[in-house]
Design an enzyme around this catalytic site. Structure first.
Site, short mmCIF file in Angstrom:
data_model
loop_
_atom_site.label_atom_id
_atom_site.label_comp_id
_atom_site.label_asym_id
_atom_site.label_seq_id
_atom_site.Cartn_x
_atom_site.Cartn_y
_atom_site.Cartn_z
CG HIS A 1 26.25 -28.94 -111.63
ND1 HIS A 1 26.25 -28.88 -110.25
CD2 HIS A 1 27.33 -28.19 -112.03
CE1 HIS A 1 27.28 -28.14 -109.83
NE2 HIS A 1 27.93 -27.70 -110.88
NE ARG B 1 31.68 -31.86 -109.09
CZ ARG B 1 31.93 -30.70 -109.69
NH1 ARG B 1 32.85 -30.65 -110.65
NH2 ARG B 1 31.26 -29.61 -109.38
CG HIS B 2 28.78 -32.46 -113.14
ND1 HIS B 2 28.29 -32.33 -111.86
CD2 HIS B 2 29.64 -31.41 -113.32
CE1 HIS B 2 28.79 -31.25 -111.29
NE2 HIS B 2 29.63 -30.69 -112.14
CB THR C 1 3.11 -24.68 -112.76
OG1 THR C 1 2.93 -26.05 -113.15
CG2 THR C 1 1.85 -24.14 -112.11
N GLY C 2 4.81 -25.22 -115.53
CA GLY C 2 6.02 -25.94 -115.96
C GLY C 2 6.17 -27.26 -115.23
CG ASP D 1 -0.95 -27.05 -120.58
OD1 ASP D 1 -0.50 -25.90 -120.82
OD2 ASP D 1 -1.34 -27.41 -119.46
NE ARG E 1 -2.75 -20.87 -116.27
CZ ARG E 1 -3.54 -21.95 -116.26
NH1 ARG E 1 -3.38 -22.88 -115.33
NH2 ARG E 1 -4.48 -22.09 -117.17
N GLY F 1 3.75 -29.86 -114.33
CA GLY F 1 3.11 -31.07 -114.85
C GLY F 1 3.79 -31.61 -116.09
CB CYS G 1 2.16 -26.91 -118.66
SG CYS G 1 2.99 -27.28 -117.10
C1 RB5 Z 1 -3.73 -26.50 -116.57
O1 RB5 Z 1 -4.79 -25.82 -115.95
C2 RB5 Z 1 -2.58 -26.65 -115.60
O2 RB5 Z 1 -2.89 -27.59 -114.62
C3 RB5 Z 1 -1.31 -27.02 -116.34
O3 RB5 Z 1 -1.03 -26.07 -117.31
C4 RB5 Z 1 -0.06 -27.13 -115.51
O4 RB5 Z 1 0.13 -25.99 -114.74
C5 RB5 Z 1 0.13 -28.37 -114.75
O5 RB5 Z 1 1.15 -28.62 -114.11
#
Ligand code: RB5
Length: 150
Positions: free
Chosen positions: A98, A132-133, A67-68, A8, A109, A70, A65
């Site tokens: 695994h 097993r995986h 945080t990764g 994003d 971020r 969403g 994104c």
């Molecule tokens: C965008 O501001 C932020 O919400 C998106 O990049 C992400 O962190 C969502 O999980």
């Protein structure tokens, strides 16, 4: 390796840097967007990336994104895809060994470029452990609630 990448707006710069770095190593990289830092919704790009991998157009995917989190949730809505959010190499390793993860998610971020490259290197280099995986991973693509409503 054929690798698809999507993000994003929050991870646009990380996507550009990782795409160039992967291509310089000889990988065939498909950038599924976005193509600017204008605000977008991560589910749109997560769904697009998941479909690309599920259709076999790429062997692995990279989802980015802020945080990764969403975008990983969006990718994992596709039952053919297994996406792991990773911020250190041990998780990247086990996501492959695994879980046979075919998409890695990272947060622009949350980690720096060198850590992202280290995680990605481990993710791309580690084979699935099998054994097993296999049974467990197959169950991820065939959840009981899907069978009941089919
Ligand atoms: C965008 O501001 C932020 O919400 C998106 O990049 C992400 O962190 C969502 O999980």
């Amino acid at each position: 390796m054929k690798i698809a990448i999507a993000s994003d707006h929050a991870a646009f710069a990380l996507k550009a840097e990782l795409s160039a770095w992967l291509a310089a190593q000889g990988h065939v990289v498909t950038d599924l967007g976005p193509d600017s830092e204008a605000s977008v919704d991560y589910p749109d790009y997560g769904y697009k990336l998941a479909a690309h991998v599920a259709e076999g157009k790429a062997e692995r995917g990279v989802a980015l994104c802020g945080t990764g989190l969403g975008i990983s949730m969006a990718v994992n809505r596709n039952p053919a895809v297994r996406c792991a959010v990773v911020s250190e190499q041990l998780s990247a390793y086990f996501s492959r060994d695994h879980n046979d993860a075919n998409v890695i998610a990272m947060g622009a971020r949350m980690i720096g470029i060198e850590q992202a490259k280290a995680c990605l290197t481990t993710f791309l280099a580690t084979p699935f452990g099998g054994d097993r995986h296999v049974r467990r991973v197959e169950k991820l693509s065939n959840p009981p609630f899907a069978r009941e409503t089919a």
